[in-house]
Design a protein around this motif. Sequence first.
Motif, PDB file in Angstrom:
ATOM      1  N   PHE A 214      51.286 106.277  -4.964  1.00  0.00           N
ATOM      2  CA  PHE A 214      50.148 106.551  -5.689  1.00  0.00           C
ATOM      3  C   PHE A 214      48.795 106.788  -5.198  1.00  0.00           C
ATOM      4  N   LEU A 215      48.240 107.919  -5.458  1.00  0.00           N
ATOM      5  CA  LEU A 215      46.791 108.137  -4.799  1.00  0.00           C
ATOM      6  C   LEU A 215      45.770 108.391  -6.111  1.00  0.00           C
ATOM      7  N   PRO A 216      44.998 107.202  -6.065  1.00  0.00           N
ATOM      8  CA  PRO A 216      43.789 107.521  -7.261  1.00  0.00           C
ATOM      9  C   PRO A 216      42.876 108.605  -6.899  1.00  0.00           C
ATOM     10  N   LEU A 217      42.491 109.422  -7.758  1.00  0.00           N
ATOM     11  CA  LEU A 217      41.529 110.276  -7.341  1.00  0.00           C
ATOM     12  C   LEU A 217      39.940 109.827  -8.313  1.00  0.00           C
ATOM     13  N   GLU A 218      39.085 110.115  -7.564  1.00  0.00           N
ATOM     14  CA  GLU A 218      37.678 109.796  -8.130  1.00  0.00           C
ATOM     15  C   GLU A 218      36.776 111.242  -7.751  1.00  0.00           C
ATOM     16  N   GLU A 219      35.905 111.354  -8.735  1.00  0.00           N
ATOM     17  CA  GLU A 219      34.897 112.391  -8.671  1.00  0.00           C
ATOM     18  C   GLU A 219      33.502 111.678  -8.421  1.00  0.00           C
ATOM     19  N   ASP A 220      32.753 112.082  -7.521  1.00  0.00           N
ATOM     20  CA  ASP A 220      31.344 111.669  -7.044  1.00  0.00           C
ATOM     21  C   ASP A 220      30.461 112.497  -7.925  1.00  0.00           C
ATOM     22  N   ALA A 221      29.001 112.214  -7.796  1.00  0.00           N
ATOM     23  CA  ALA A 221      28.021 112.853  -8.366  1.00  0.00           C
ATOM     24  C   ALA A 221      27.883 114.392  -8.135  1.00  0.00           C
ATOM     25  N   GLN A 222      28.289 114.734  -7.212  1.00  0.00           N
ATOM     26  CA  GLN A 222      28.260 116.126  -6.631  1.00  0.00           C
ATOM     27  C   GLN A 222      29.603 116.957  -7.079  1.00  0.00           C
ATOM     28  N   GLY A 223      30.539 116.232  -7.777  1.00  0.00           N
ATOM     29  CA  GLY A 223      31.628 117.021  -8.107  1.00  0.00           C
ATOM     30  C   GLY A 223      32.690 116.958  -7.373  1.00  0.00           C
ATOM     31  N   SER A 224      32.786 116.572  -6.176  1.00  0.00           N
ATOM     32  CA  SER A 224      33.721 116.170  -5.186  1.00  0.00           C
ATOM     33  C   SER A 224      34.832 115.366  -5.581  1.00  0.00           C
ATOM     34  N   ILE A 225      35.895 115.750  -5.489  1.00  0.00           N
ATOM     35  CA  ILE A 225      37.179 114.968  -5.712  1.00  0.00           C
ATOM     36  C   ILE A 225      37.664 114.207  -4.676  1.00  0.00           C
ATOM     37  N   GLU A 226      37.857 112.928  -4.874  1.00  0.00           N
ATOM     38  CA  GLU A 226      38.314 112.141  -3.481  1.00  0.00           C
ATOM     39  C   GLU A 226      39.218 111.227  -3.895  1.00  0.00           C
ATOM     40  N   ILE A 227      40.206 111.054  -2.982  1.00  0.00           N
ATOM     41  CA  ILE A 227      41.213 109.781  -2.879  1.00  0.00           C
ATOM     42  C   ILE A 227      40.520 108.675  -2.626  1.00  0.00           C
ATOM     43  N   LYS A 228      40.875 107.775  -3.444  1.00  0.00           N
ATOM     44  CA  LYS A 228      40.344 106.512  -3.406  1.00  0.00           C
ATOM     45  C   LYS A 228      41.327 105.556  -2.397  1.00  0.00           C
ATOM     46  N   LEU A 229      40.935 105.629  -1.175  1.00  0.00           N
ATOM     47  CA  LEU A 229      41.897 104.983  -0.239  1.00  0.00           C
ATOM     48  C   LEU A 229      42.251 103.702  -0.425  1.00  0.00           C
ATOM     49  N   SER A 230      41.154 102.758  -0.664  1.00  0.00           N
ATOM     50  CA  SER A 230      41.379 101.446  -0.901  1.00  0.00           C
ATOM     51  C   SER A 230      42.475 101.151  -1.907  1.00  0.00           C
ATOM     52  N   ASN A 231      42.804 102.061  -2.909  1.00  0.00           N
ATOM     53  CA  ASN A 231      43.704 101.485  -4.040  1.00  0.00           C
ATOM     54  C   ASN A 231      44.981 102.360  -3.920  1.00  0.00           C
ATOM     55  N   VAL A 232      45.529 103.146  -2.866  1.00  0.00           N
ATOM     56  CA  VAL A 232      46.620 103.477  -2.747  1.00  0.00           C
ATOM     57  C   VAL A 232      47.768 102.572  -2.401  1.00  0.00           C
TER      58      VAL A 232
END
Length: 749
Positions: A214-232
């Motif tokens: 399970f790879l959580p996704l987050e979006e920062d203020a610039q609109g980049s989608i990132e994998i939240k590695l801390s909660n994988v």
Amino acid sequence: MAEVGRVPVRDPGARLPEGFWAAVAVWLERPQVANKRLCGARLEARRRAVLPRSEARRPRPNAGQETGPESGREPPDDRLNVRRRAAPGLSAGPEPEEAGSDPRWAPPEACPAPTPRAGPQPGTGGDVGRPGGAGVGDGGGAAAAQAAFWDDFSRSLASGGEELLAFLDRSEAGPQDLDLVLRSIIPKASSQCPLATPRREVVVHDVQSGAVTFLPLEEDAQGSIEIKLSNVYQIRLRHSPQEWFMSVLIFCPERWQSDGVVYPKPTWLGKQLLAKLATWSVEDKKGQFKNTLSLISIAKYSRVYQELKEKYKDLVRVWPEVTDPEKFVYEDVAIAAYLLVLWEEERAEQGLLEKQSFVDLGCGNGLLTHILCSAGHPGRGIDVRRRRIWALFGSGTQLEEGAVTPGDKNLFPDVDWLIGNHSDELTPWIPVIAARSSYRCRFFVLPCCFFSFVGKYPRRQSHKTQYRAYLDFVAQAAQACGFLVEEDCLRIPSTKRVCLVGRSRTYPATEEASVDKQRTLYIQSHGGPLGPPCPRSSPPPPGVQDSGAEPEPVAPTPPPPEVLWVPSFRPREKLERVRNCATLPRDFLDKVVLQVARQLLGRTQDSTSHGEPPDIVAGKPWNQGGSLSLAEVASELDKETLQRLKAECGGLQTLLRNHHQVFSVRNGRVHLRDWREEQARGLPRPGPGRGAQTFKTRPCWFFTHHPDGCALPAARCPFAHGPEELRPGWSERRTRQPLLPEAAQPTEA
């Protein structure tokens, strides 16, 4: 990474590894059954892909091996960028109505879920099945955009995510064929949980290696989608020479961020979740019903339900009926929330501005009608018997007392929806009434009691439960009326929670006459002889007149007699006779109870005289009583008493169960209830007013009638030891409350 939980799995039915993926599917599609703080999940897309391989790969860490300074290398960054400048629609936290609108992912039905083949035999270890089925079958921009997203994702892993790539790759056999699912997790809205924004994650199924990540996704203020590695985290299935086992591994345990809702604590994942998955994976249960809330937006439902629950919660305190207020208030609130969301989405889909009208047939307490009217929907409720609570709703809620008999006089041509909420004998008729009212009339029914068109529904198929067979019968009746029937499962405190919805027809309006003949034949085949056909007035064409005839005055036409579709239909009586032994005279009931108790006490006295030690309470013997079968108890009662009990539903057994304080009926045998055992298991909570509300509100039967008194001291006994301990009853205290809380007053439409 670190292993936070491991549990062995006993598989006597040889359901693994297929059962493991069935359990994973439950957690993927219905996470709320394990995590009660979630409202549900929405699968937005599914595709197949090949795991990228890095040129320079570090050794793959073993289970339980942690990364960090102690291991000689730093843990990975907290986030791994997947795509810069995320396109509109693909974000880690979309609004509920936007979920699933991202053009870069194909719909989940475009690619089937993984279906593993037979796994390894015991003792072989290693691989756990292999995926079957084809890849994504869609085309166009959605498929291309989805492939572009995965390309960016895989390049990020290959270039800068070696640690995560090693975590995903559990095999040494080369590139892995994976099944990817994009889902949104929807938290349950509540006043205690301000987090209401859905969270997205990519779920990676590696069926060959028996792992799902399970790879959580987050979006920062610039609109980049990132994998939240801390909660994988990852759930794995493995087989040793001796047994199967499941485990949960966290990629960065030292950086895990728990919010208590979407991301629970690692201990919860390693204990509660893992235990549930292990149980589900070996269960031999085939669901007969759909997932809950499959026809509406779960996020919208959660929001509307919480608003209505907060608005009408005070009705529980002032409920004037004898029924359980918690059950009926929150059940009607949940049904109303479902209908309001269903109708809101219907208006948006069809471009409607006015709110739908409705008639609730068999409205009962009228609360559902009241909530829908207060939300601005014009409608009314009809029931054969008036309820006391009707007086609390005010003039804004139209409730009518009267019987609804299927016939020409009970059609509703100007109504959009007909509702049948536990409508009993009217349930199979509601699709018929809706179909004959108008072509645009729709219906919603929540079947409960089993009625056919003219009486009780006879069970015909033994391989189905009676409930499933009855749902199929009502759905078949609606299909015979020309409806496209949809089934859904509500979230209500009831075992009968499957609803049937008819929103569209299977025929054009021009074929109404021929379809109505089919309805008539279907009703005749299931309901006996029909009444005369519905009279259809056919006025002469304009301008056609008998030549030379003088126009004669037209006499007023008397109204035609009511035409019943099935003359043998009988609505329920206005006054229903209570036949559960509750209306029998009190002196008669007390006499029977005392007589049965003496039989049980006498049975124990006989046994103790043969050397069995008596039970000791407070230093003195306490006669616990023996047990008798119902037939043995009945044989000691006189003929007149038995005849009187046989006239009641359930007879002697109902009387004994009604006296819950005194008797316990288990497996056809009657015992005196030992309240010490009840307290050891936790005090029972009978009746509508539970817990402290009923404490000391009734006299203790054992204190008054048992020769050894009560087995419990007065401070621990839930019943009153003497009149000085007796408190006012729950229903008496409830009548002192104001009639209707301000929050439940009718609102302007």
